[in-house]
Design a protein around this motif. Structure first.
Motif, PDB file in Angstrom:
ATOM      1  N   LEU A   1       0.728  -1.375  -0.038  1.00 16.74           N
ATOM      2  CA  LEU A   1      -0.070   0.098  -0.089  1.00 16.74           C
ATOM      3  C   LEU A   1       0.785   1.230  -0.022  1.00 16.74           C
ATOM      4  N   ARG A   2       1.942   1.242   0.756  1.00 15.17           N
ATOM      5  CA  ARG A   2       2.902   2.345   0.899  1.00 15.17           C
ATOM      6  C   ARG A   2       3.384   2.571  -0.359  1.00 15.17           C
TER       7      ARG A   2
ATOM      8  N   LEU B   1       2.666   1.632  -3.379  1.00 17.22           N
ATOM      9  CA  LEU B   1       1.531   2.053  -4.306  1.00 17.22           C
ATOM     10  C   LEU B   1       1.228   3.517  -4.249  1.00 17.22           C
ATOM     11  N   LEU B   2       1.549   4.351  -2.956  1.00 20.94           N
ATOM     12  CA  LEU B   2       0.976   5.510  -2.957  1.00 20.94           C
ATOM     13  C   LEU B   2       2.308   6.438  -2.935  1.00 20.94           C
ATOM     14  N   HIS B   3       3.397   5.674  -3.464  1.00 23.29           N
ATOM     15  CA  HIS B   3       4.619   6.325  -3.677  1.00 23.29           C
ATOM     16  C   HIS B   3       5.114   6.994  -2.306  1.00 23.29           C
ATOM     17  N   ASP B   4       4.935   6.329  -1.195  1.00 24.94           N
ATOM     18  CA  ASP B   4       5.680   6.737   0.087  1.00 24.94           C
ATOM     19  C   ASP B   4       7.054   6.991  -0.088  1.00 24.94           C
ATOM     20  N   PRO B   5       7.405   8.554   0.206  1.00 27.13           N
ATOM     21  CA  PRO B   5       8.963   8.948  -0.068  1.00 27.13           C
ATOM     22  C   PRO B   5       9.845   8.076   0.712  1.00 27.13           C
ATOM     23  N   THR B   6       9.605   7.345   1.608  1.00 26.37           N
ATOM     24  CA  THR B   6      10.567   6.603   2.486  1.00 26.37           C
ATOM     25  C   THR B   6      10.910   5.300   2.119  1.00 26.37           C
ATOM     26  N   MET B   7      10.094   4.631   1.076  1.00 23.95           N
ATOM     27  CA  MET B   7      10.024   3.257   0.772  1.00 23.95           C
ATOM     28  C   MET B   7       9.755   3.348  -0.537  1.00 23.95           C
TER      29      MET B   7
END
Lengths: 206, 208
Positions: free
Chosen positions: B170-171, B173-179
């Motif tokens: 999920l993270r 997919l949401l383009h989490d900046p930390t991973m």
């Protein structure tokens, strides 16, 4: 009724509670500003004065929900003596209720398409992972945990809680919540390379 | 439209609906746009799906049937060993750009709708159960072949692995900046490998 900016601080919690209810029921797409206004007894123009869009309402409603969560979390953490107990308290607090899950799901789906909500999600997640990481760091310093990389351990625990909350939301939350908690606790023990204080000594199931 | 094309017309409509759900969100999908994208008339869409709700539900189901039958069946089917099969399975569970990312968006839409609408939960739960059984089978093959150490509770390990994949995916997919997806994959490998008595690097090897 003539709402004015000066009573913002009184009206605001009511508006956000109404927004949370309406959005959880109908979703952001199915919600109209007028629906929220009606639910909290404010005129639509007044509501729009404070919150210029549904996305803004969602972000603010979640912020209010999040703040309440951290208030409760802080109380629970204050009662816990050791990092291990604090980690158990954190996981229990986070897995106790699935009531607001629909609202967080709205954030996840709208963050796919809305830059403002994407940034909001990142802020919420950063705060949450920092809260977990602080306990991991304390536990490592106290020799209770052996996690080699506290930020990674915090990320894994946060991910596990989200993934399991989604699983629980797909079934009957009343039945699944204790299972969610047990599964997160067992996973956390692995990420922390530590045994957490006995769950039997913890709180009774909600 | 000729009779023999009817199956593919239905499928084209469902594919078009999946594309639009992934691109614009399920709440914004309109029958007319699905028809246009599928190169069909709205009348034909209504012939197969009496309501918009039915079309959207069938589209989500279609997406997961495709995942179940094609991708899940493929994963590991031709892999030389259980470790390679598991590496492929992990890869199939993360939102790589392309078809996997589209399936992920649909999956998140389904979560959301199931959280809001109890009527959809049996469908979501059954899709989740299929996903669980598939992943558990991949792990079990390795245990049966003596390639993986037997975990205490294979079912619970599968639950935790899925949850971790979902939370990390999920993270990503949401383009989490930390991973990103590679970090997610490494995290899952680090989680699983010690419990199966294998080297995490073996789960990160590029499939042959």
């Amino acid at each position: 009724m003539t709402p004015r900016p000066s009573i913002d601080h009184i009206r605001r919690p009511q508006i956000l509670a109404a927004a949370a209810e309406v959005i959880a029921e109908r979703g952001v797409a199915g919600t109209r500003i007028a629906d929220v206004a009606e639910r909290c007894g404010v005129s639509p123009p007044a509501l729009l004065y404070w919150f210029d869009s549904k996305e803004h309402l969602l972000a603010e409603a979640l912020t209010a929900d999040d703040d309440r969560f951290y208030e409760e979390l802080e109380e629970r953490l204050d009662e816990a003596a050791t990092p291990g107990e604090r980690m158990v308290a954190l996981i229990e607090t986070a897995t106790e209720s699935a009531d607001d899950f629909a609202l967080w799901m709205e954030l996840w789906t709208w963050a796919l398409r809305d830059a403002g909500l994407r940034a909001a999600r990142e802020r919420f997640d950063a705060r949450w992972r920092a809260a977990i990481e602080a306990i991991v760091v304390d536990g490592v310093a106290a020799g209770e945990f052996s996690a080699a990389d506290p930020p990674q351990a915090a990320l894994a625990i946060a991910a596990l809680i989200d993934g399991l909350s989604a699983q629980a939301a797909l079934g009957d939350p009343e039945v699944s919540n204790p299972r969610v908690r047990e599964t997160v606790l067992a996973g956390a023990e692995r990420f922390l390379d530590a045994e957490l204080p006995t769950r039997a000594g913890g709180r009774a199931s909600p | 439209m000729a009779e023999r094309d009817s199956a593919s017309a239905r499928e084209r409509i469902l594919e078009a609906a999946c594309d639009l759900i992934a691109a614009e969100g399920i709440d914004d999908v309109r029958i007319a746009r699905v028809a246009m994208r599928a190169g069909a008339s709205t009348a034909l869409v209504h012939h197969y799906f009496s309501t918009r709700e039915e079309l959207l539900e069938q589209a989500i189901l279609h997406s997961f049937e495709t995942v179940g039958e094609e991708r899940f069946a493929e994963a590991g089917g031709e892999a030389p060993n259980a470790t390679a099969a598991l590496a492929e399975a992990i890869e199939e569970c993360l939102p790589r750009p392309g078809a996997l990312e589209r399936d992920w968006v649909l999956w998140v839409e389904l979560w959301l709708r199931a959280a809001r609408e109890p009527d959809l939960r049996p469908l979501a739960a059954s899709l989740y159960a299929q996903y669980h059984d598939w992943l558990e089978e991949v792990l079990k093959r390795g245990v049966d072949a003596g390639e993986f150490a037997a975990p205490d509770d294979l079912r619970a390990l599968t639950d935790r692995t899925m949850a971790l994949l979902d939370g990390l995916g999920l993270r990503a997919l949401l383009h989490d900046p930390t991973m990103d997806i590679d970090a997610a994959r490494a995290q899952v490998a680090d989680f699983l490998a010690p419990q199966l008595g294998i080297d995490p690097a073996a789960l990160l090897a590029e499939p042959a």
